[in-house]
Design an enzyme around this catalytic site. Sequence first.
Site, PDB file in Angstrom:
ATOM      1  N   ASP A 405      43.335  40.034  46.513  1.00 38.86           N
ATOM      2  CA  ASP A 405      44.087  40.583  45.383  1.00 38.86           C
ATOM      3  C   ASP A 405      44.492  39.436  44.458  1.00 38.86           C
ATOM      4  OD1 ASP A 405      45.681  43.089  44.359  1.00 38.86           O
ATOM      5  OD2 ASP A 405      47.061  41.392  44.253  1.00 38.86           O
ATOM      6  N   ILE A 406      44.162  39.571  43.161  1.00 39.75           N
ATOM      7  CA  ILE A 406      44.533  38.541  42.186  1.00 39.75           C
ATOM      8  C   ILE A 406      46.040  38.613  41.933  1.00 39.75           C
ATOM      9  CG2 ILE A 406      44.161  37.693  39.848  1.00 39.75           C
ATOM     10  CD1 ILE A 406      41.400  38.909  39.911  1.00 39.75           C
ATOM     11  N   GLU A 449      42.234  44.847  40.344  1.00 36.56           N
ATOM     12  CA  GLU A 449      42.082  43.425  40.602  1.00 36.56           C
ATOM     13  C   GLU A 449      41.830  43.140  42.074  1.00 36.56           C
ATOM     14  OE1 GLU A 449      46.567  44.305  40.617  1.00 36.56           O
ATOM     15  OE2 GLU A 449      44.741  44.991  39.638  1.00 36.56           O
TER      16      GLU A 449
END
Length: 538
Positions: A405-406, A449
């Site tokens: 996960d960004i 994301e």
Amino acid sequence: MISGKKQTIRLFTYAQLIILILFTIVTIFAVYRLSNLGYTLENLANESMPNIAKAASFTNRIQSLSTLTSILTGSTSNPARQLAKQKVDKSIQLVNQSLLGTSDANSYLTRQLATLTQEINELDTLVEQRILQEHMLLKSREKFTYEFSKLFQSINTNIADNKLENKLLDILLLAMQIDQQTRMHALRQIESELAKKLKNAIDGVASSQINTKASLTDIQTHLIGNDGLVTQKIQFLKIVGRTRGRDSFVRNLIANVSSNLDYQNQLTNQSTLQAANKANDSATEYANITVIVGLFSFLLTLGIIYFLYKKIVSRLISLAQQVEMASEHNSTEIHINGNDEISQLAERFSLYLARMKEQESALLNMTLTDPLTAIPNRRAFEAQLKETMAIARRNEWWVSLFLVDIDFFKDYNDHYGHSEGDACLRLVANEIHKIMARNTDFCARFGGEEFVCILPNTNPNGAKLKAEAVRKAIMSLSIPHAKSAIGDTLTVSIGSGSFLFTQHDNWMSDIIFEQTDKALYKAKRNGRNQCDFFAIDE
């Protein structure tokens, strides 16, 4: 003798007339049969095949509605929502124009599309309400911040005000949690704590400090009043829930329309195959009748039968057989020697089958590939995970799963814009794909994301090394992120789950994914830009 000669001549004449009549009948029959066969083949080339191609295009447009609907649901502003809605309406309009005929099946599709249009309009209304509510929430937050800053600046520096200042700081810290909450019961708890702290702060203000008490009362109204921040946040969460529910319902409608289209396509393909079989049967029947009549006409018709059989019948049989074999074995090679209508028809069949195969391949690739990052999508991931689990059960392997996960990607999008956000997603996807070096490794975009990776036959130690490699590789990209709360460059948080498939045939993909997701949540909760690992070996 003269009479006998005349009888012989008469018999010879009668025989010639019979042969001529037989030849004429054979010729007329052949022309009639060839006309019917040509008409059948012409229908195949001019009607059935274009209908199949149109049906494939129709199916593609229906499936593209799912992506457009997701864009509409995820709109964060009214201009973006209106643009997404225009694209959805244009796609539905093209779908309606693609409907052919007035059959009951198409009437049912028309009704389904009408229902789908109505549901999308309602979804659009919900998205508009969500955007409006979010805007109102932002304005209320700004108003609260202004009032709070104003009150804070008005406080003196004596001991009593220092106590009030500490209370106000507690209230501010608690109020800041309102934006971070995504569950209503947590908001209710915050509301309850705010009510206690505000009451305590108001009660602690001296009666002579009328302005301070009035300001505290205003802040109390802004936070927990009937139209306060907590109430507006709850209303926003309700609208978000309804929007997600409507989006799921619309997706199900699109899936139903797609299933109905698949059924119609199967009927069209079956009809085309039956027509080809009919052409084959007609050609075979004609050949048999021609051979039987040829026995009676012998010398006179033998050459004609041979010529017709070689020039027309055998080639039609070959064409029908090649069409049937191509349909069964998914081949595109149909070749008939010559330079006439039959050879041209064979070329058309080859061209059509080649186009059909390309369209099917392109359609399958579109359904399994994320259009933004060009890596597999969530549907491809789910299929790959099930396949990997099945192999792991047979071989009693470890299977490791990553969720990447960004960090603070929404802030990145808000600051740099969605075009830069898309470019960032492509860079991250490419870097993760390079780290997954083995042919058996798999990575996909899970949504937004988030990315997901599957590593078959990889134990927890290997998973830790690979996860850290991914995290460091993303950091090494040095993508600027001015709005990150943990640094100046883009970082990722990774949740890793490793599972040993020994005496665990009852494990489901949902369980594996849920445990990995918990690891990701823990990594984010512990400060982000780190990996958290989970393993089960019993």
